[in-house]
Enzyme design. Structure first.
Site, short mmCIF file in Angstrom:
data_model
loop_
_atom_site.label_atom_id
_atom_site.label_comp_id
_atom_site.label_asym_id
_atom_site.label_seq_id
_atom_site.Cartn_x
_atom_site.Cartn_y
_atom_site.Cartn_z
N ARG A 60 4.36 -1.47 -3.08
CA ARG A 60 5.60 -1.39 -2.97
C ARG A 60 6.25 -0.43 -1.80
NH1 ARG A 60 4.36 -2.96 -7.41
NH2 ARG A 60 3.23 -1.00 -7.59
N LYS A 100 -15.25 10.26 9.16
CA LYS A 100 -16.11 11.20 9.88
C LYS A 100 -15.94 12.63 9.68
CE LYS A 100 -15.98 7.71 13.48
NZ LYS A 100 -15.59 7.23 14.80
N ARG A 152 1.23 9.13 2.56
CA ARG A 152 0.73 9.26 1.20
C ARG A 152 -0.53 9.92 1.17
NH1 ARG A 152 1.47 4.80 -3.44
NH2 ARG A 152 3.78 5.76 -3.06
N HIS A 178 7.64 12.48 -4.65
CA HIS A 178 8.32 11.12 -3.97
C HIS A 178 9.46 10.94 -3.80
CE1 HIS A 178 7.28 7.19 -2.89
NE2 HIS A 178 6.61 6.64 -3.87
#
Length: 304
Positions: A53, A82, A103, A131
């Site tokens: 979402r 890496k 995120r 959030h």
């Protein structure tokens, strides 16, 4: 709204929140009026954890504003493999984009990353931390169904690891609300979050049983037990499936109760709730597009 980065709901005032929600409402009413407001803008997407979402609605939002996306893609195909540091990654991608969405599984990662870039950075979830854009679309949904003042709101489920819960609880202190937190003892609000809420003078109470408060609620915000956040699988199994609602549960609720969920759900909301007038969680998810359009429009407007 005068913000360079959107890291935490704690940084948002009532005026900030209302400005975003008001613009989102205008966009929802006439999306065509904003179709080219950010033409040519590029949004850098850096998702170190799975997302449906949040990631798709940010992509839809910038494209509906006339912009586009540059996406780091799965971490297994990026220079993260890496050994590249997060600080170096965001500094590189900053050169490709006008704003960044991050995120990351580590709490505090968005705050740290924001110190290395000069374009707006939006926290799309930092572990069990915050959030804030989920909270903005949550508030948009609540305002549309029940208003934002003189509300009694129940928040149920994983309150310890649930970043959507932490952000929403902080944001609600800007409004006249009474917050009831329902969870197993092992998953109650973290001490620092409770302390911060008490410091604001917020009206909060904690419970282990939904029945104690269900009949008084205007909004019930349900969250899943987040298996991926538990350091110990046995701790997860001890509480999995403990907090569930179905249509029969809601027979004791007010007729105008709004049931929300940030999704994805597992088994905490039975599918028979979907057909009731209480269910607003799919609409809630869809509200992510106009709300994130509004936020991006305002951030890019401010950084132009």
């Amino acid at each position: 709204m005068r913000q360079d980065h959107i890291i935490s709901a704690k940084q948002l005032s009532r005026a900030d929140i209302e400005a975003v929600l008001d613009r989102a409402a205008r966009i929802a009413a006439d999306p065509g009026a904003y179709a080219n407001s950010r033409a040519g803008a590029l949004l850098g997407m850096l998702f170190f954890e799975p997302s449906t979402r949040t990631k798709m609605s940010f992509a839809a939002a910038i494209k509906r504003l006339g912009g586009d996306v540059v996406d780091m893609g799965p971490t297994e195909y990026s220079s993260v493999q890496k050994g590249e540091s997060l600080a170096d990654t965001v500094r590189v991608v900053e050169g490709y984009a006008d704003a960044l969405v991050l995120r990351h599984p580590s709490e505090g990662s968005a705050k740290m990353a924001s110190e290395f870039v000069n374009v707006p950075l939006i926290n799309a979830g930092d572990g069990a931390g915050q959030h804030p854009t989920q909270t903005l679309l949550d508030l948009y949904t609540i305002r549309d169904s029940a208003g934002l003042d003189d509300l009694t709101i129940g928040i149920m489920g994983d309150l310890k690891y649930g970043r959507t819960v932490h952000s929403l609880a902080y944001a609600l202190t800007n409004f006249d609300t009474r917050q009831h937190f329902v969870s197993p003892v092992s998953l109650k609000l973290p001490r620092n979050v409770r302390y911060d809420l008490h410091e604001t003078g917020a009206s909060i109470k904690e419970h282990t049983d939904l029945d104690a408060v269900l009949s008084s609620l205007d909004v019930l915000y349900v969250t899943r037990i987040q298996r991926e956040r538990f350091p110990d699988e046995s701790e997860y199994r001890a509480v999995a499936g403990e907090y569930q609602i179905d249509a029969a549960t809601l027979s004791e609720a007010r007729d105008d109760l709004t049931v929300m969920h940030p999704l994805p759900r597992v088994d905490e909301i039975a599918h028979d709730v979907d057909a009731t007038d209480h269910a607003r969680y799919f609409e809630q998810a869809h509200n992510g597009v106009p709300v994130r359009m509004a936020l991006l429009d305002m951030l890019l407007e401010g950084s132009a």
